[in-house]
Design a protein around this motif. Structure first.
Motif, mmCIF file in Angstrom:
data_model
loop_
_atom_site.group_PDB
_atom_site.id
_atom_site.type_symbol
_atom_site.label_atom_id
_atom_site.label_comp_id
_atom_site.label_asym_id
_atom_site.label_seq_id
_atom_site.Cartn_x
_atom_site.Cartn_y
_atom_site.Cartn_z
ATOM 1 N N GLU A 1 -1.577 5.705 -30.060
ATOM 2 C CA GLU A 1 -2.302 6.939 -30.352
ATOM 3 C C GLU A 1 -1.836 7.576 -31.660
ATOM 4 O OE1 GLU A 1 -2.783 11.235 -28.253
ATOM 5 O OE2 GLU A 1 -2.725 9.488 -26.941
ATOM 6 N N CYS A 2 -0.554 7.568 -31.884
ATOM 7 C CA CYS A 2 -0.005 8.220 -33.072
ATOM 8 C C CYS A 2 1.381 7.646 -33.362
ATOM 9 C CB CYS A 2 0.080 9.729 -32.822
ATOM 10 S SG CYS A 2 0.160 10.719 -34.326
ATOM 11 N N ASN A 3 1.652 7.408 -34.629
ATOM 12 C CA ASN A 3 2.927 6.778 -34.964
ATOM 13 C C ASN A 3 3.297 7.081 -36.408
ATOM 14 O OD1 ASN A 3 5.200 5.178 -34.587
ATOM 15 N ND2 ASN A 3 4.049 3.544 -33.598
ATOM 16 N N TRP B 1 6.287 14.884 -29.369
ATOM 17 C CA TRP B 1 7.020 14.770 -30.619
ATOM 18 C C TRP B 1 6.417 13.682 -31.506
ATOM 19 C CZ3 TRP B 1 12.967 15.763 -29.574
ATOM 20 C CH2 TRP B 1 13.114 17.111 -29.231
ATOM 21 N N HIS B 2 5.171 13.902 -31.875
ATOM 22 C CA HIS B 2 4.539 13.092 -32.915
ATOM 23 C C HIS B 2 5.121 13.570 -34.249
ATOM 24 C CE1 HIS B 2 0.670 12.377 -30.318
ATOM 25 N NE2 HIS B 2 1.789 12.286 -29.619
ATOM 26 N N ALA B 3 5.038 12.729 -35.270
ATOM 27 C CA ALA B 3 5.707 13.047 -36.542
ATOM 28 C C ALA B 3 5.213 14.375 -37.126
ATOM 29 C CB ALA B 3 5.474 11.916 -37.529
ATOM 30 N N PRO C 1 -3.526 10.741 -38.651
ATOM 31 C CA PRO C 1 -3.056 11.471 -37.467
ATOM 32 C C PRO C 1 -4.042 11.414 -36.301
ATOM 33 C CG PRO C 1 -3.919 13.003 -39.088
ATOM 34 C CD PRO C 1 -3.957 11.643 -39.725
ATOM 35 N N CYS C 2 -3.480 11.636 -35.103
ATOM 36 C CA CYS C 2 -4.297 11.769 -33.898
ATOM 37 C C CYS C 2 -4.887 13.188 -33.874
ATOM 38 C CB CYS C 2 -3.451 11.512 -32.657
ATOM 39 S SG CYS C 2 -2.252 12.833 -32.325
ATOM 40 N N ALA C 3 -5.704 13.476 -32.854
ATOM 41 C CA ALA C 3 -6.359 14.788 -32.767
ATOM 42 C C ALA C 3 -5.335 15.918 -32.637
ATOM 43 C CB ALA C 3 -7.324 14.809 -31.579
ATOM 44 N N LEU C 4 -4.286 15.673 -31.854
ATOM 45 C CA LEU C 4 -3.247 16.699 -31.661
ATOM 46 C C LEU C 4 -2.627 17.078 -33.006
ATOM 47 C CD1 LEU C 4 -1.286 18.244 -29.671
ATOM 48 C CD2 LEU C 4 0.181 16.212 -29.815
ATOM 49 N N CYS C 5 -2.215 16.076 -33.763
ATOM 50 C CA CYS C 5 -1.546 16.334 -35.047
ATOM 51 C C CYS C 5 -2.523 16.932 -36.067
ATOM 52 C CB CYS C 5 -0.954 15.035 -35.600
ATOM 53 S SG CYS C 5 0.430 14.421 -34.634
ATOM 54 N N ALA C 6 -3.736 16.385 -36.115
ATOM 55 C CA ALA C 6 -4.705 16.858 -37.108
ATOM 56 C C ALA C 6 -5.056 18.321 -36.874
ATOM 57 C CB ALA C 6 -5.967 15.993 -37.064
HETATM 58 ZN ZN LIG Z 1 -0.227 12.696 -33.406
#
Ligand SMILES: [Zn+2]
Length: 389
Positions: free
Chosen positions: A189-191, A218-220, A322-327
């Motif tokens: 999903e995200c890395n 804790w995504h980057a 980024p994934c939706a959370l990060c974006a």
């Molecule tokens: Zn993310």
């Protein structure tokens, strides 16, 4: 990797743009990148070309519209859309017959004797071209009225960035890649890693790697935003002080500290990566590009020196889209530009969707991909292989 080995790792800066193996690709709305849709229209053929200006004047009065197109092309006069745009039911307009069009034109004072008897039906661009590329393609079909947006054209061509800025972005992305290689623990999903940069001086502010093995959120980019919050006296997560690292301060860095720009890392092992200093003002734009732009938000139009949000005006570099959370977190924190290397399986800035062009958002950032794409792909594969062990 031991601390000694890490310190010996050098990030070699490119000397000029010819050394760059990549080109930033703007992630733009399909309205800017896809061909302009076409529509069927009626065309009348003038009997005498000397009547062109009279015919244009009459048809513009009888059937206004088509402001994005020239009304006449040689002997051919653009009359009206095939679908009846004067229909009372605009939700389901019906095809207008050529006889209906003749009656309509006649009733509005158009002199039908200027035209030959038979009307032609052809396809023309339905709306105005927004870019030079679109305008060129449209012109192959029918002459257009087009006024290029200099800022948008600079974004598309890549000329929005100077060579110095591109070289600086490469140096910073190599830093993010090295961090990801060492520490990222993510999933499909995200890395990867996230580096927040102050574009005023080109200096990195915080660097974080995905650590979903320690916390599911804790995504980057999420960690990076929290580190920015901590640098401003806030922060949500209990990243214990012993886990945060403020680098040993050189004279330059002490000066930076006096400006309250602490360099924060997570995890702490990243502290021994060599951080390049810079005097490159990433924000600078060439004087010729300070033209009004209607399609692309610009940093200098959106600058808010009061900084009411965590990352107002800052730039972010990500190894992976980024994934939706990060974006969304980056959007809420008001970053102004995002650069990423490779698409993400669940990425929302170009892959699954383009979140940054979604209508109704109260903030927009600009997005570029393709930054050191090969290197980013290699490191993602390394991380995946490591996670599978
Ligand atoms: Zn993310």
């Amino acid at each position: 990797m031991t601390s000694r080995e890490a310190k010996e790792l050098k990030i070699i800066p490119p000397k000029n743009s010819a050394m760059l193996s990549w080109k930033p690709r703007p992630i733009l709305s399909p309205q800017l990148t896809e061909p302009v849709p076409l529509e069927d229209v009626y065309i009348g053929k003038l009997k005498d070309r000397k009547t062109t200006s009279k015919a244009i004047q009459m048809i513009s009065t009888a059937r206004p519209g088509f402001s994005h197109l020239k009304r006449c092309n040689g002997f051919r006069l653009l009359l009206a859309p095939l679908m009846n745009d004067e229909s009372e039911d605009q939700k389901s307009p019906k095809i207008m017959s050529s006889d209906d069009l003749r009656r309509s034109l006649n009733s509005k004072g158009f002199d039908l004797s200027l035209l030959e008897d038979e009307f032609e039906i052809i396809k023309v661009p339905k709306r105005a071209a927004k870019t030079k590329i679109q305008a060129t393609k449209c012109s192959d079909i029918w002459p257009v009225n087009f006024h290029p947006d200099p800022q948008l054209e600079a974004v598309i061509s890549g000329d929005i960035f100077t060579t110095e800025q591109l070289c600086r972005i490469e140096i910073l992305m190599r830093l993010a890649i090295e961090a990801a290689r060492r520490e990222s623990v993510g999933n499909s999903e995200c890395n990867g890693s996230a580096l927040v940069v102050n574009p005023e001086n080109g200096e990195p502010l915080v660097l974080a790697c995905s650590k979903i093995d320690q916390h599911p959120m804790w995504h980057a980019a999420m960690l990076a935003i929290d580190l920015v919050a901590k640098s401003q006296g806030g922060g949500t997560w209990d990243l214990h002080k012993s886990n945060l690292t403020i680098r040993n301060q050189s004279e330059t860095e002490r000066k930076r500290q006096s400006n309250k720009n602490s360099l924060l890392f997570y995890p702490p092992s990243l502290s021994d990566i060599e951080f390049p200093c810079s005097e490159t003002k990433l924000l600078e734009v060439k004087a010729t590009r300070k033209n009004k732009c209607s399609n692309i938000p610009r940093d200098d139009e959106h600058r808010d020196t009061t900084g009411p949000y965590l990352c107002t005006n800052l730039w972010v570099l990500l190894v992976q889209e980024p994934c939706a959370l990060c974006a969304m977190a980056l959007l809420h924190s008001r970053v102004s530009k995002i650069f990423y290397g490779i698409p993400g399986e669940h990425g929302v800035l170009g892959s699954k969707i383009m979140l940054h062009i979604t209508p109704g958002l109260n903030h927009r950032y600009q997005v570029w991909s393709g930054i050191l794409e090969d290197e980013c792909r290699r490191v993602r594969n390394e991380i995946k292989a490591r996670d599978c062990i």
